[in-house]
Design a protein around this motif. Sequence first.
Motif, PDB file in Angstrom:
ATOM      1  N   LEU A  91       0.785  -1.231   0.078  1.00  0.00           N
ATOM      2  CA  LEU A  91      -0.033   0.061   0.066  1.00  0.00           C
ATOM      3  C   LEU A  91       0.764   1.437  -0.137  1.00  0.00           C
ATOM      4  O   LEU A  91       0.431   2.088  -1.033  1.00  0.00           O
ATOM      5  CB  LEU A  91      -0.930  -0.069   1.129  1.00  0.00           C
ATOM      6  CG  LEU A  91      -1.840   1.342   1.396  1.00  0.00           C
ATOM      7  CD1 LEU A  91      -3.070   0.851   0.294  1.00  0.00           C
ATOM      8  CD2 LEU A  91      -2.405   1.190   2.649  1.00  0.00           C
ATOM      9  N   SER A 101       2.793   1.956  -3.224  1.00  0.00           N
ATOM     10  CA  SER A 101       2.072   2.165  -4.398  1.00  0.00           C
ATOM     11  C   SER A 101       1.704   3.853  -4.602  1.00  0.00           C
ATOM     12  O   SER A 101       1.970   4.550  -3.698  1.00  0.00           O
ATOM     13  CB  SER A 101       0.630   1.629  -4.078  1.00  0.00           C
ATOM     14  OG  SER A 101      -0.102   2.551  -2.980  1.00  0.00           O
ATOM     15  N   GLY A 150       0.133   5.354  -1.837  1.00  0.00           N
ATOM     16  CA  GLY A 150       1.013   5.765  -0.470  1.00  0.00           C
ATOM     17  C   GLY A 150       2.040   6.930  -0.812  1.00  0.00           C
ATOM     18  O   GLY A 150       1.953   7.701   0.009  1.00  0.00           O
ATOM     19  N   ILE A 209      -8.302   2.246   6.954  1.00  0.00           N
ATOM     20  CA  ILE A 209      -7.487   1.180   6.760  1.00  0.00           C
ATOM     21  C   ILE A 209      -6.871   0.658   8.028  1.00  0.00           C
ATOM     22  O   ILE A 209      -6.765  -0.289   8.566  1.00  0.00           O
ATOM     23  CB  ILE A 209      -6.654   1.290   5.688  1.00  0.00           C
ATOM     24  CG1 ILE A 209      -6.987   1.133   4.356  1.00  0.00           C
ATOM     25  CG2 ILE A 209      -5.429   0.010   5.602  1.00  0.00           C
ATOM     26  CD1 ILE A 209      -6.375   1.329   3.110  1.00  0.00           C
TER      27      ILE A 209
END
Lengths: 391, 349
Positions: B193, B196, B199, B229
């Motif tokens: 994450l 990416s 992120g 999250i």
Amino acid sequence: MMSKYVTGAVAALALGALATGGAYAQGTVKIGLIVSMTGQQASTGKQIKAAVDLYMKQHGDTVAGKKIEVILRDSGSVPDHTKRLAQELIVNDHVNIIAGFEITPAALVAAPLATKAKVVELVMAAGTSIITEKSPYIVRTSFTVPQSAVIIADWAAQNKIKKVVTIVSDYAPGYDAEKSFTERFKSHGGQILQAIRVPLANPDFAPFLQRAADAKPDAIYIFVPSGQGGTFMKQFTERGLDKAGIKLIGTGDVTDDDLLPGMGDAAIGTVTAHMYSADHQSAANKAYVAAFEKANHFRPNFMSVGGYDGMHLIYAALKKTKGKADAESLIAAMKGMKWESPRGPIEIDPQTRDIIQNIYIRKVEKKDGQLYNVEFETFKAVKDPVKAAKK
Amino acid sequence: MIPSPAAIRAATEWLSARARWHPLEMLFWLAAFAAIFVLPDQHLILTEIAWLGLFALSLDLILGYAGIISLGHAAFLGLGAYTAALLAKFHIVDEPVLALLCGGFVAMAVGFVTSFLVLRGSDLTRLMVTLGVALILAEIANRNGWLTGGADGLQGVDIKPVLGLFPFDLAGHTGYTYCLIVLFILFLLARRLVNSPFGLSLLSVKSNPLRALAIGISVDTRLVIIYTISAFYAGVAGALVAQTTAFASLDLFSFDRSADLLLVLIIGGAGYLYGGLIGAIIFKFMQDYLSALTPQYWPFWIGLVLVVLVLVGRERITSWTTPIRRLAARLDWRTTAHLTAPSTEEPGH
């Protein structure tokens, strides 16, 4: 020349090692003492630790041929942390007994461990009634909250107190204290004008006391955790409730011996029911208080006797089992055990493994310039009323 | 303007270099898994470290990557724990892994709802809002004693074997293995994450929300997503606590938990995912060692260590490990100098 000394020293060391090795071979009984030395309950942990140390100093560290070893761990009153510590003590240190437990959740979280691993769980402080029902290996040497709450209700009813406002802290022991008192007091024909619950954290009692005063009761029944007694007392007199002729009654937690000397004259006249006062008039208690104060420079409170008697129970049980330290033998030996504690005669109930003890009615008075809970009436051999009622 | 092919190549190279596994990382996880076999008598404390590490990881996601500071992260820990414990107690979901996910999702739902509160205001407001949410939840749990057991804690929780095969044992072997696997899987997801584009956009939000908004990043959406999250992660950590101790109590919601968590993350350093894990290891072992040594005075030593950390990393206490990580980056044979330059350590001041 030199080598001679060295050989001598080595031989002496080897002998020493043999000697201690021998002691270990005979066996050690390990006690994992889990109390809070830090955090909110630190004063309780300190009292228990001091009492355990005192008992071992007075009675030695060997009993029935076994060496007693106490392993102290700080729980910080956090239940999951307590559980891990208890588990490590059982699995890694192979303790025979886990002891301590000043708050109910900590005692409860360890209960399944006691059952599963077959070790004795000795509750030295926590006071909720249900604890001893959670494992056949739990024994308690402290008290239950209802023991005191019911007795003070009896006393109030006998002493022309008809209308009461109850004030308790808003958490489980508070509900216990409120329920036991209310039920018993009503059964005597008493009247509860109001049932007030105050927040547990950082309480300001003033508005609640005003509400209580407006109801014009004969007495206010109070239960707060031991640390908050001082604040309560101060606000009680600030509002002038003492001058309005409202009596203050409660369980002994509010006039904890640990804090009483600092409460000031506001506390004078408070009537409470509890199982121990540092002022208890007996030779055993005088010796206990003197030794305790000498070693620690503070007064022993009701938590300390839980620790002291807990150690006595372990020693006495080991004597009876001739050193057998498995949970079954120890529990069997502990059931029905009677002895003279600093608080007076006590007994472990063979049915419930809970404590049977005298509950004293005390009034705060000044003695030699110091405040004490002075006992003036005794209710003998009180069992835990909640469990007694179930039968 | 279309970027030149060279620039695109450089960017993709930089991105993939960020996501590449460093040898030290592999070593870390190898050691963690090796502990299952080589440290069998330490599994109980390692279990605690594993869930605390996961909990700290969840805080790192919002603090280290999105700049949201929270003093009430324990709210989600408690929610996850009570959910998992209640499901097991009433035999609604007996299988621990499923109950674990449920715990995570409940925390996630509450995280989503409360994230809109967190959006409002700056750091101080956020501190108060998060703290408030945790206090409210703790009080709800306290009031509903018929369900939660109130201040006595939730008793009678019987945790069934994991996947129906591995029962929890007294020495904590199952507990540790289970927690470690959960931690590892969630760590991999978090790692993916943060590396990416999502992120990276978070990092830009963290360093300058106004500018991020100006280049077309929708700041609020991203904060809501990462907060949600993070709540899921904390909920799972809570469920692990409940399952490994077969208990849940009100103090899971407490302010002390949230404050300790910040401490853990500060010790380990925020913003590179491993901070929480390393912090948890240092914090727990230090606490265990010191408290066995001096049960009365160990908080003093922990405090002292913290003071020293703050003094060493004066300008940004969250990144006192930066020099070590720079060194580690230099040791890495695959990372070339120009790739480390725009690293995550200096997202801009």
